[in-house]
Design a protein around this motif. Structure first.
Motif, PDB file in Angstrom:
ATOM      1  N   SER A   1      37.963  48.676  29.569  1.00 60.10           N
ATOM      2  CA  SER A   1      36.999  47.591  29.771  1.00 60.10           C
ATOM      3  C   SER A   1      36.340  47.669  31.141  1.00 60.10           C
ATOM      4  O   SER A   1      35.646  46.742  31.556  1.00 60.10           O
ATOM      5  N   ASP A   2      36.559  48.767  31.854  1.00 55.32           N
ATOM      6  CA  ASP A   2      35.972  48.983  33.185  1.00 55.32           C
ATOM      7  C   ASP A   2      36.235  47.817  34.124  1.00 55.32           C
ATOM      8  O   ASP A   2      35.350  47.348  34.849  1.00 55.32           O
ATOM      9  N   VAL A   3      37.490  47.360  34.133  1.00 57.90           N
ATOM     10  CA  VAL A   3      37.907  46.242  34.983  1.00 57.90           C
ATOM     11  C   VAL A   3      39.196  46.636  35.698  1.00 57.90           C
ATOM     12  O   VAL A   3      40.109  47.203  35.088  1.00 57.90           O
ATOM     13  N   ALA A   4      39.282  46.338  36.997  1.00 59.69           N
ATOM     14  CA  ALA A   4      40.518  46.582  37.739  1.00 59.69           C
ATOM     15  C   ALA A   4      40.544  45.713  38.986  1.00 59.69           C
ATOM     16  O   ALA A   4      39.516  45.539  39.653  1.00 59.69           O
ATOM     17  N   ALA A   5      41.707  45.172  39.285  1.00 58.13           N
ATOM     18  CA  ALA A   5      41.905  44.446  40.528  1.00 58.13           C
ATOM     19  C   ALA A   5      42.205  45.451  41.644  1.00 58.13           C
ATOM     20  O   ALA A   5      42.292  46.662  41.410  1.00 58.13           O
ATOM     21  N   ASP A   6      42.372  44.938  42.864  1.00 57.45           N
ATOM     22  CA  ASP A   6      42.562  45.821  44.012  1.00 57.45           C
ATOM     23  C   ASP A   6      43.844  46.649  43.916  1.00 57.45           C
ATOM     24  O   ASP A   6      43.856  47.832  44.262  1.00 57.45           O
TER      25      ASP A   6
ATOM     26  N   ALA B   1      33.939  53.628  38.627  1.00 58.29           N
ATOM     27  CA  ALA B   1      33.980  52.381  39.393  1.00 58.29           C
ATOM     28  C   ALA B   1      34.258  51.206  38.468  1.00 58.29           C
ATOM     29  O   ALA B   1      33.513  50.974  37.509  1.00 58.29           O
ATOM     30  N   PRO B   2      35.319  50.431  38.741  1.00 58.95           N
ATOM     31  CA  PRO B   2      35.609  49.262  37.900  1.00 58.95           C
ATOM     32  C   PRO B   2      34.863  48.026  38.371  1.00 58.95           C
ATOM     33  O   PRO B   2      34.484  47.921  39.542  1.00 58.95           O
ATOM     34  N   ASN B   3      34.638  47.111  37.450  1.00 62.48           N
ATOM     35  CA  ASN B   3      34.145  45.790  37.833  1.00 62.48           C
ATOM     36  C   ASN B   3      35.276  45.046  38.538  1.00 62.48           C
ATOM     37  O   ASN B   3      36.444  45.178  38.189  1.00 62.48           O
ATOM     38  N   ARG B   4      34.920  44.231  39.517  1.00 67.97           N
ATOM     39  CA  ARG B   4      35.932  43.562  40.338  1.00 67.97           C
ATOM     40  C   ARG B   4      36.427  42.270  39.682  1.00 67.97           C
ATOM     41  O   ARG B   4      35.802  41.724  38.789  1.00 67.97           O
ATOM     42  N   ILE B   5      37.556  41.816  40.205  1.00 69.94           N
ATOM     43  CA  ILE B   5      38.154  40.567  39.751  1.00 69.94           C
ATOM     44  C   ILE B   5      37.920  39.493  40.805  1.00 69.94           C
ATOM     45  O   ILE B   5      38.249  39.685  41.983  1.00 69.94           O
ATOM     46  N   ALA B   6      37.345  38.378  40.403  1.00 67.83           N
ATOM     47  CA  ALA B   6      37.102  37.272  41.326  1.00 67.83           C
ATOM     48  C   ALA B   6      38.396  36.509  41.596  1.00 67.83           C
ATOM     49  O   ALA B   6      39.414  36.694  40.904  1.00 67.83           O
ATOM     50  N   GLU B   7      38.366  35.641  42.596  1.00 69.04           N
ATOM     51  CA  GLU B   7      39.560  34.865  42.955  1.00 69.04           C
ATOM     52  C   GLU B   7      40.030  33.986  41.802  1.00 69.04           C
ATOM     53  O   GLU B   7      41.222  33.704  41.668  1.00 69.04           O
ATOM     54  N   ASN B   8      39.095  33.531  40.963  1.00 71.21           N
ATOM     55  CA  ASN B   8      39.478  32.681  39.830  1.00 71.21           C
ATOM     56  C   ASN B   8      39.927  33.487  38.612  1.00 71.21           C
ATOM     57  O   ASN B   8      40.182  32.927  37.543  1.00 71.21           O
ATOM     58  N   GLY B   9      40.013  34.806  38.771  1.00 70.98           N
ATOM     59  CA  GLY B   9      40.457  35.674  37.686  1.00 70.98           C
ATOM     60  C   GLY B   9      39.348  36.182  36.801  1.00 70.98           C
ATOM     61  O   GLY B   9      39.580  36.999  35.920  1.00 70.98           O
ATOM     62  N   GLY B  10      38.136  35.714  37.019  1.00 70.96           N
ATOM     63  CA  GLY B  10      37.004  36.184  36.229  1.00 70.96           C
ATOM     64  C   GLY B  10      36.533  37.556  36.684  1.00 70.96           C
ATOM     65  O   GLY B  10      36.925  38.064  37.739  1.00 70.96           O
ATOM     66  N   VAL B  11      35.673  38.162  35.872  1.00 74.63           N
ATOM     67  CA  VAL B  11      35.171  39.499  36.153  1.00 74.63           C
ATOM     68  C   VAL B  11      33.811  39.409  36.836  1.00 74.63           C
ATOM     69  O   VAL B  11      32.930  38.672  36.407  1.00 74.63           O
ATOM     70  N   ILE B  12      33.657  40.168  37.905  1.00 77.98           N
ATOM     71  CA  ILE B  12      32.362  40.312  38.574  1.00 77.98           C
ATOM     72  C   ILE B  12      31.789  41.649  38.109  1.00 77.98           C
ATOM     73  O   ILE B  12      32.269  42.715  38.497  1.00 77.98           O
ATOM     74  N   TYR B  13      30.790  41.597  37.280  1.00 80.04           N
ATOM     75  CA  TYR B  13      30.291  42.822  36.649  1.00 80.04           C
ATOM     76  C   TYR B  13      29.359  43.579  37.600  1.00 80.04           C
ATOM     77  O   TYR B  13      28.141  43.540  37.489  1.00 80.04           O
ATOM     78  N   ASP B  14      29.979  44.298  38.521  1.00 77.67           N
ATOM     79  CA  ASP B  14      29.192  45.076  39.482  1.00 77.67           C
ATOM     80  C   ASP B  14      29.653  46.529  39.562  1.00 77.67           C
ATOM     81  O   ASP B  14      29.299  47.251  40.476  1.00 77.67           O
TER      82      ASP B  14
END
Length: 466
Positions: A245-250, A267-280
């Motif tokens: 899903s192209d998502v990974a936390a730090d 490059a994975p999309n980042r995880i926001a502090e609220n647990g949501g995905v930042i699609y960047d």
């Protein structure tokens, strides 16, 4: 990981420059006697003795003839009366280059006439003006990688039935990401054939678990998938990784950077502090020739209408999503990576076979025109770092040489053949290149230049005019 890189000039790494002046012959020595016709160098000029000279230095016009500016030095050995020379050996004597026609010992080169053992090759002249590394292999304007995710998901078997044969038919390659925990015998057999055809296998984890899930296990998903691949593919291990899903936390990303065998990842999309995905994860889309971070390789996703793509508006206007990405890479001189799934199958956003074939024909034409280098992601990563860390230096002698600094750990880690662009001194100059005694193939380039692929770990490359 931040790496110290060499500086680029106009998109390529400048290795050395050399003016068109002749090379400096032997240096004038105070008090030495020089017979008429002897060539020496003094104050960056070459001179020839007009008559027998003892002690007088250039530039005395009545004694020395100024042959013009010179630079560099001669690396050939001086003739030694006691040494044996076999056919083809070259020496310096009285500033001139001589080549042995056959076995000789003790025969003075200067006293060798037209029919004798030594051939006078004249004053040394460089064959190459300067050398620069090519941003991409064979002087291509851009690099391009196609990554097919979800091999072994069973609904993506169009990769086996359609994608791989279409690639092989055109002499192209791609990369296939395996979910190793779901692979059947047919998938492992297909993967073996993919590798035999020059394609790359990368890891897409063992079980396609989201890296932000509570069930995520970095050791099992990253190292375990590598172990699975090695066990089934004769020891082959993946060096590139793509996140489900192209998502990974730090934390998972940090783990990948230290995992054995891996040199990069999408490059994975980042995880926001609220647990949501930042699609960047694909922000920027085209990777520059100087890759900043091999674990943050930018990408663009194939969807049927261009959704979530940087080219969405162009697709709505009638553009082809797949080809637009290639065009952008060529225009920017960078590296484009395309994320796909299956072809003509039941997978998510499967590419229609007709569109896939049209795209392959498009990139084949670009590659044949010398504009595009099509390769797997690991090949591109290795090339960019070998190009920069295996620093090359041009030494100009009668036979010019390019040597490589292989002392850095980065050079040894990423070492792979790189392309050098050689600029001949003469307007219609033809060059030859050899490495470890083996002749190298030269490809004609623009502006009296040639491209040659060399292995930095295989020693110096000798260049000479033909």
């Amino acid at each position: 990981m931040r790496l110290k890189r060499c500086v680029f000039v106009a998109g390529t790494l400048l290795l050395s420059t050399q003016a068109s002046a002749a090379l400096c012959t032997q240096a004038w020595v105070e008090g030495a006697a020089y017979p008429a016709g002897t060539a020496i160098s003094y104050a960056s000029h070459n001179y020839t003795a007009i008559s027998d000279i003892a002690g007088q230095s250039p530039p005395a016009a009545s004694l020395w003839k100024d042959q013009g500016e010179c630079s560099g030095k001669i690396d050939l050995p001086e003739w030694d009366i006691g040494r044996v020379y076999t056919v083809g050996k070259q020496v310096i004597y009285q500033g001139y280059i001589y080549q042995a026609k056959w076995y000789t010992q003790g025969e003075n080169p200067e006293q060798s006439g037209q029919w004798d053992v030594w051939k006078n090759l004249g004053l040394p002249k460089p064959s190459v003006a300067f050398v620069q590394s090519s941003s991409w292999k064979n002087g291509a304007k851009a690099a391009y990688s196609m990554l097919h995710d979800d091999l072994c998901a069973w609904i993506t078997d169009g990769q086996i039935d359609y994608a791989a044969p279409a690639l092989k038919q055109r002499g192209l390659v791609a990369a296939f990401g395996m979910i190793t925990g779901t692979c059947g015998d047919k998938h492992w057999a297909a993967a073996k054939q993919f590798l035999a055809d020059g394609n790359e296998i990368y890891s897409h984890t063992r079980n396609h678990i989201d890296a932000r899930s509570k069930d995520w296990d970095a050791t099992g998903q990253i190292n375990g998938s590598s172990d699975d691949i090695a066990a089934h593919l004769a020891g082959y291990r993946p060096s590139f990784f793509a996140w489900p899903s192209d998502v990974a936390a730090d934390a998972p990303l940090a783990y990948l950077r230290t995992a054995s065998g891996y040199i990069g990842g999408r490059a994975p999309n980042r995880i926001a502090e609220n647990g949501g995905v930042i699609y960047d994860g694909h922000t920027g889309v085209i990777n520059p020739a100087q890759l900043a971070d091999p674990y943050q390789v930018r990408w663009d996703l194939y969807t049927d209408q261009g959704q979530w793509s940087a080219y969405e508006e162009q697709v709505k206007a009638g553009g082809d999503l797949l080809n637009l990405h290639v065009d952008a890479a060529i225009n920017q001189g960078g590296w484009a990576t395309r994320t796909l799934h299956g072809v003509n199958d039941g997978s998510w956003m499967s590419v229609p076979l007709a569109q896939y074939n049209i795209h392959l024909d498009y990139i084949k034409a670009k590659a044949d025109a010398g504009l595009l280098w099509v390769a797997g992601p690991s090949s591109v990563i290795k090339y960019t770092y070998a190009r920069d860390f295996c620093k090359a230096t041009l030494s100009t002698t009668h036979v010019s040489t390019v040597s490589f600094d292989t002392s850095t750990p980065e050079c040894k880690k990423y070492a792979t053949p790189i392309s050098l662009q050689l600029y001949a001194l003469s307007a219609n100059g033809k060059l030859s290149a050899r490495q470890k005694g083996k002749a190298l193939n030269l490809i004609a380039g623009p502006a009296n230049s040639y491209f040659v692929n060399v292995d930095p770990l295989a020693g110096a490359v000798t260049l000479s005019a033909q």
